[in-house]
Design a protein around this motif. Sequence first.
Motif, PDB file in Angstrom:
ATOM      1  N   LEU A   1      12.878  32.249  -8.855  1.00 46.59           N
ATOM      2  CA  LEU A   1      12.152  31.802  -7.430  1.00 46.59           C
ATOM      3  C   LEU A   1      10.446  31.347  -7.700  1.00 46.59           C
ATOM      4  CD1 LEU A   1      14.119  33.252  -5.181  1.00 46.59           C
ATOM      5  CD2 LEU A   1      14.354  31.311  -5.839  1.00 46.59           C
ATOM      6  N   THR A   2      10.145  30.779  -8.923  1.00 38.61           N
ATOM      7  CA  THR A   2       8.759  30.329  -8.614  1.00 38.61           C
ATOM      8  C   THR A   2       8.264  28.731  -7.925  1.00 38.61           C
ATOM      9  OG1 THR A   2       9.167  27.944 -10.344  1.00 38.61           O
ATOM     10  CG2 THR A   2       9.105  30.416 -11.459  1.00 38.61           C
ATOM     11  N   TYR A   3       7.457  28.159  -8.008  1.00 34.72           N
ATOM     12  CA  TYR A   3       7.368  27.487  -7.074  1.00 34.72           C
ATOM     13  C   TYR A   3       8.310  26.328  -6.486  1.00 34.72           C
ATOM     14  CZ  TYR A   3       6.284  24.014 -10.372  1.00 34.72           C
ATOM     15  OH  TYR A   3       6.548  22.737 -11.296  1.00 34.72           O
ATOM     16  N   ALA A   4       9.059  26.381  -8.084  1.00 34.06           N
ATOM     17  CA  ALA A   4       9.946  25.302  -8.358  1.00 34.06           C
ATOM     18  C   ALA A   4      11.127  25.645  -7.781  1.00 34.06           C
ATOM     19  CB  ALA A   4       9.864  24.713  -9.095  1.00 34.06           C
ATOM     20  N   GLY A   5      11.430  26.703  -7.142  1.00 31.70           N
ATOM     21  CA  GLY A   5      12.795  27.418  -6.949  1.00 31.70           C
ATOM     22  C   GLY A   5      13.238  27.639  -6.069  1.00 31.70           C
ATOM     23  N   ASN A   6      14.292  27.667  -5.166  1.00 24.37           N
ATOM     24  CA  ASN A   6      14.232  27.367  -3.447  1.00 24.37           C
ATOM     25  C   ASN A   6      15.353  28.143  -3.261  1.00 24.37           C
ATOM     26  OD1 ASN A   6      13.907  27.235  -0.927  1.00 24.37           O
ATOM     27  ND2 ASN A   6      14.354  24.983  -1.138  1.00 24.37           N
ATOM     28  N   LEU A   7      15.360  28.840  -2.824  1.00 27.52           N
ATOM     29  CA  LEU A   7      17.051  29.517  -2.761  1.00 27.52           C
ATOM     30  C   LEU A   7      17.331  28.992  -0.991  1.00 27.52           C
ATOM     31  CD1 LEU A   7      17.206  33.417  -2.156  1.00 27.52           C
ATOM     32  CD2 LEU A   7      18.424  32.450  -3.353  1.00 27.52           C
TER      33      LEU A   7
ATOM     34  N   ALA B   1      21.578  27.491   0.295  1.00 29.93           N
ATOM     35  CA  ALA B   1      21.849  27.960   1.664  1.00 29.93           C
ATOM     36  C   ALA B   1      23.845  27.743   2.347  1.00 29.93           C
ATOM     37  CB  ALA B   1      21.110  27.136   2.762  1.00 29.93           C
ATOM     38  N   ALA B   2      24.467  26.775   1.462  1.00 27.60           N
ATOM     39  CA  ALA B   2      25.566  26.503   1.435  1.00 27.60           C
ATOM     40  C   ALA B   2      26.977  27.707   0.935  1.00 27.60           C
ATOM     41  CB  ALA B   2      25.739  25.236   1.337  1.00 27.60           C
TER      42      ALA B   2
ATOM     43  N   SER C   1      20.236  24.344  -9.188  1.00 27.27           N
ATOM     44  CA  SER C   1      20.955  24.182  -7.764  1.00 27.27           C
ATOM     45  C   SER C   1      22.571  22.883  -7.707  1.00 27.27           C
ATOM     46  CB  SER C   1      20.238  23.972  -6.355  1.00 27.27           C
ATOM     47  OG  SER C   1      19.627  22.893  -6.095  1.00 27.27           O
ATOM     48  N   ASN C   2      21.281  21.902  -7.544  1.00 25.72           N
ATOM     49  CA  ASN C   2      22.614  20.784  -7.826  1.00 25.72           C
ATOM     50  C   ASN C   2      23.847  21.412  -8.784  1.00 25.72           C
ATOM     51  OD1 ASN C   2      21.914  17.963  -5.940  1.00 25.72           O
ATOM     52  ND2 ASN C   2      20.381  19.211  -6.757  1.00 25.72           N
ATOM     53  N   PHE C   3      23.754  21.649  -9.353  1.00 23.06           N
ATOM     54  CA  PHE C   3      24.585  22.173 -10.622  1.00 23.06           C
ATOM     55  C   PHE C   3      25.329  22.934  -9.706  1.00 23.06           C
ATOM     56  CE2 PHE C   3      26.776  24.265 -13.948  1.00 23.06           C
ATOM     57  CZ  PHE C   3      27.586  23.775 -14.618  1.00 23.06           C
ATOM     58  N   VAL C   4      24.816  24.311  -9.137  1.00 20.07           N
ATOM     59  CA  VAL C   4      26.151  24.869  -8.981  1.00 20.07           C
ATOM     60  C   VAL C   4      26.995  24.607  -7.597  1.00 20.07           C
ATOM     61  CG1 VAL C   4      25.386  27.433  -7.470  1.00 20.07           C
ATOM     62  CG2 VAL C   4      24.211  27.339  -9.735  1.00 20.07           C
ATOM     63  N   LEU C   5      25.552  24.115  -7.004  1.00 25.41           N
ATOM     64  CA  LEU C   5      26.596  23.482  -5.736  1.00 25.41           C
ATOM     65  C   LEU C   5      28.307  22.583  -6.220  1.00 25.41           C
ATOM     66  CD1 LEU C   5      23.845  23.012  -3.923  1.00 25.41           C
ATOM     67  CD2 LEU C   5      25.342  24.336  -3.259  1.00 25.41           C
TER      68      LEU C   5
END
Length: 350
Positions: free
Chosen positions: A33-39, A43-44, A13-17
């Motif tokens: 979206l396992t326990y470690a994945g979070n939309l 959000a940005a 997510s840091n990479f995509v942002l």
Amino acid sequence: MILVTGGAGFIGSNFVLDWLAQSAEPVLNLDLLTYAGNLGNLAALKNDARHVFVRGDIGDSALLARLLSEHRPRAIVHFAAESHVDRSIHGPAAFIQTNVVGTFALLEATRAYWSALPKNEQAAFRFLHISTDEVYGSLGNDDPAFSETTPYAPNSPYSASKASSDHWVRAYHHTYGLPTLTTNCSNNYGPRQFPEKLIPLMIVNALAGKPLPVYGDGQNVRDWLYVGDHCAAIRVVLEKGVAGEVYNIGGNAEMKNLDVVHTLCRVLTALRPGRDFASQITFVKDRPGHDRRYAINADKIRRKLGWQPVETFESGLTQTVRWYLDNETWLTNITSKAYQQWIDLQYAQQ
Ligand code: NAD
Ligand code: TYD
């Protein structure tokens, strides 16, 4: 466009942002979206048409074939993995499934797609596999740091599964000519890291007035890299890396765990004056097979591609702690029932 796998996790997510902040090129983000994945990590990007999110498994060959033919990416950056050593000790099967079988499915789908591309697009295509320094095993105090030619000696189910995936990627380059790149990086820290890993777990526990559980004698050594520096390295490797090559990425910040925790307590006290967080440090039972020391020699990426980290451990840690203090809602959403179950399982007997 580029396809990113695991782009709802910590580094992904840091990479995509970062990518979308610096480039107009769209991202197709495939994450289970396992326990470690979070939309919430993304959000940005809610109203950003350049970000296309698909919930799905990298092991789903039919889905992969459809996504590749519909979106025709010029590159794949493969982050998706089970990533936590302690979880791999409690339940190694998921690590084989995602890290080995999933990576294999992704390689097969990529090979089919890539083989049918026009020659010039084939040559420009890249499959960038994100891996870890843990594949090289454990160092003694006086051993030289891991280089790209250090023999593999994985010691945990996690590192064994990552080592296996690295070998598959290597074989696809060697046998089929797939233009792969592999990066082996040291321990990352920064915003949006799930609070099961050392630094975010310590931040969360410190603020909640709970014990700060240091495994064993706290003298294990890791090299720490701020996630923003890792993302910059990945962009450089994607742009300038030579197909078939491996690049080690590190932060020039080797530290003993106990020193990491004490530094963190100091940073926390500076931002939340009046509390003695270090008094919460507790020594707990050691991790089975706990690797003693990791260290990275990142000369190759510096010399060949001109990358080096910008943040020091102190500057990166201060930004990280600030982010956690400013993002309480993120933390509340993350620390769900499933999270509590994990903490109970891992720290109960300790
Ligand atoms: P993470 O656990 O935070 O995120 C992993 C992401 O992959 C999650 O969003 C998860 O939902 C997704 N995912 C898991 N299984 C999937 C599947 N079968 N299909 C699709 N998506 C799936 O991990 P991270 O810390 O961001 O690590 C990312 C990558 O970087 C991993 O490959 C890891 O081995 C590597 N790495 C991590 C570190 C570190 O310190 N965190 C260091 C070096 C290398
Ligand atoms: P971790 O963040 O799990 O990363 P890795 O095992 O992949 O290096 O752990 C970093 C170091 O911190 C490792 O030596 C284990 C140690 N550790 C603790 O001492 N206490 C903890 O609660 C955790 C999660 C890790």
